[in-house]
Scaffold this motif. Structure first.
Motif, PDB file in Angstrom:
ATOM      1  N   VAL A 153      39.475  23.275  46.987  1.00 25.49           N
ATOM      2  CA  VAL A 153      38.839  24.588  46.937  1.00 25.49           C
ATOM      3  C   VAL A 153      38.588  25.041  45.505  1.00 25.49           C
ATOM      4  O   VAL A 153      39.506  25.086  44.678  1.00 25.49           O
ATOM      5  CB  VAL A 153      39.720  25.638  47.662  1.00 25.49           C
ATOM      6  N   GLU A 154      37.347  25.400  45.244  1.00 26.93           N
ATOM      7  CA  GLU A 154      36.949  26.025  43.987  1.00 26.93           C
ATOM      8  C   GLU A 154      36.949  27.529  44.217  1.00 26.93           C
ATOM      9  O   GLU A 154      36.357  28.019  45.194  1.00 26.93           O
ATOM     10  CB  GLU A 154      35.553  25.544  43.579  1.00 26.93           C
ATOM     11  N   VAL A 155      37.620  28.274  43.353  1.00 28.06           N
ATOM     12  CA  VAL A 155      37.715  29.730  43.483  1.00 28.06           C
ATOM     13  C   VAL A 155      36.931  30.373  42.352  1.00 28.06           C
ATOM     14  O   VAL A 155      37.075  29.993  41.187  1.00 28.06           O
ATOM     15  CB  VAL A 155      39.186  30.202  43.425  1.00 28.06           C
ATOM     16  N   LYS A 156      36.113  31.329  42.718  1.00 29.52           N
ATOM     17  CA  LYS A 156      35.358  32.080  41.717  1.00 29.52           C
ATOM     18  C   LYS A 156      35.641  33.563  41.896  1.00 29.52           C
ATOM     19  O   LYS A 156      35.476  34.127  42.973  1.00 29.52           O
ATOM     20  CB  LYS A 156      33.851  31.829  41.858  1.00 29.52           C
ATOM     21  N   TRP A 157      36.072  34.190  40.822  1.00 28.60           N
ATOM     22  CA  TRP A 157      36.370  35.620  40.791  1.00 28.60           C
ATOM     23  C   TRP A 157      35.356  36.289  39.868  1.00 28.60           C
ATOM     24  O   TRP A 157      35.134  35.815  38.753  1.00 28.60           O
ATOM     25  CB  TRP A 157      37.782  35.849  40.262  1.00 28.60           C
ATOM     26  N   ARG A 158      34.748  37.337  40.335  1.00 26.24           N
ATOM     27  CA  ARG A 158      33.796  38.086  39.531  1.00 26.24           C
ATOM     28  C   ARG A 158      34.157  39.563  39.568  1.00 26.24           C
ATOM     29  O   ARG A 158      34.756  40.047  40.514  1.00 26.24           O
ATOM     30  CB  ARG A 158      32.361  37.888  40.045  1.00 26.24           C
ATOM     31  N   LYS A 159      33.781  40.277  38.521  1.00 31.17           N
ATOM     32  CA  LYS A 159      34.094  41.704  38.425  1.00 31.17           C
ATOM     33  C   LYS A 159      33.301  42.542  39.426  1.00 31.17           C
ATOM     34  O   LYS A 159      33.749  43.601  39.840  1.00 31.17           O
ATOM     35  CB  LYS A 159      33.808  42.213  37.012  1.00 31.17           C
ATOM     36  N   ARG A 160      32.102  42.055  39.778  1.00 36.86           N
ATOM     37  CA  ARG A 160      31.256  42.797  40.715  1.00 36.86           C
ATOM     38  C   ARG A 160      30.780  41.859  41.816  1.00 36.86           C
ATOM     39  O   ARG A 160      30.422  40.712  41.554  1.00 36.86           O
ATOM     40  CB  ARG A 160      30.049  43.381  39.987  1.00 36.86           C
ATOM     41  N   ARG A 161      30.735  42.368  43.030  1.00 38.45           N
ATOM     42  CA  ARG A 161      30.338  41.522  44.164  1.00 38.45           C
ATOM     43  C   ARG A 161      28.910  41.018  44.026  1.00 38.45           C
ATOM     44  O   ARG A 161      28.581  39.958  44.530  1.00 38.45           O
ATOM     45  CB  ARG A 161      30.574  42.232  45.480  1.00 38.45           C
ATOM     46  N   GLU A 162      28.057  41.748  43.308  1.00 37.86           N
ATOM     47  CA  GLU A 162      26.675  41.308  43.107  1.00 37.86           C
ATOM     48  C   GLU A 162      26.606  40.000  42.317  1.00 37.86           C
ATOM     49  O   GLU A 162      25.635  39.253  42.418  1.00 37.86           O
ATOM     50  CB  GLU A 162      25.859  42.378  42.364  1.00 37.86           C
ATOM     51  N   GLU A 163      27.623  39.716  41.540  1.00 42.77           N
ATOM     52  CA  GLU A 163      27.647  38.502  40.715  1.00 42.77           C
ATOM     53  C   GLU A 163      28.065  37.264  41.511  1.00 42.77           C
ATOM     54  O   GLU A 163      27.914  36.144  41.034  1.00 42.77           O
ATOM     55  CB  GLU A 163      28.600  38.698  39.531  1.00 42.77           C
TER      56      GLU A 163
END
Length: 116
Positions: free
Chosen positions: A53-63
């Motif tokens: 699993v690759e996890v990506k965290w972004r500050k805004r859901r639009e990203e």
């Protein structure tokens, strides 16, 4: 300092993703697996299926829509192939998944994200 904050945010995202996977019945086999081809954020198993699993965290859901691309997925797939033998047994399947996270957004789990 900015890099350290980004690294901590990434780790926090991986922890949240692992918690979410556990809640969905997955067993976490390993985290932050380093290989010559790259790093795998989470190795999880449910039944006879092992997901890298690759996890990506972004500050805004639009990203989130632009958080993952084919190049990154190819790197995770190559890393998965390098270590799959450590985590799988006879008759077990593997796949590459992605979990996208942002504040206020429900985790988005993309199963079998890598399709060469």
């Amino acid at each position: 300092m900015k890099r350290q904050r980004a690294e901590q945010s990434g780790r926090d995202g991986e922890t949240r993703a692992a918690f979410w996977l556990k809640a969905k019945g997955w067993q976490i086999l390993d985290t932050r697996v380093k290989t010559p081809a790259g790093e795998i954020d989470i190795v999880a198993k449910r039944g006879k299926l092992v997901a890298f699993v690759e996890v990506k965290w972004r500050k805004r859901r639009e990203e989130l829509d632009h958080a993952i691309d084919q190049r990154r997925l190819a790197r995770v797939a190559a890393a998965s192939e390098a270590v799959a033998h450590r985590y799988t047994g006879e008759g077990e399947d593997i796949r590459v998944d992605v979990i996208l996270l942002a504040p206020g957004a429900f985790p988005r789990h993309i199963a079998n994200a890598w399709q060469p």
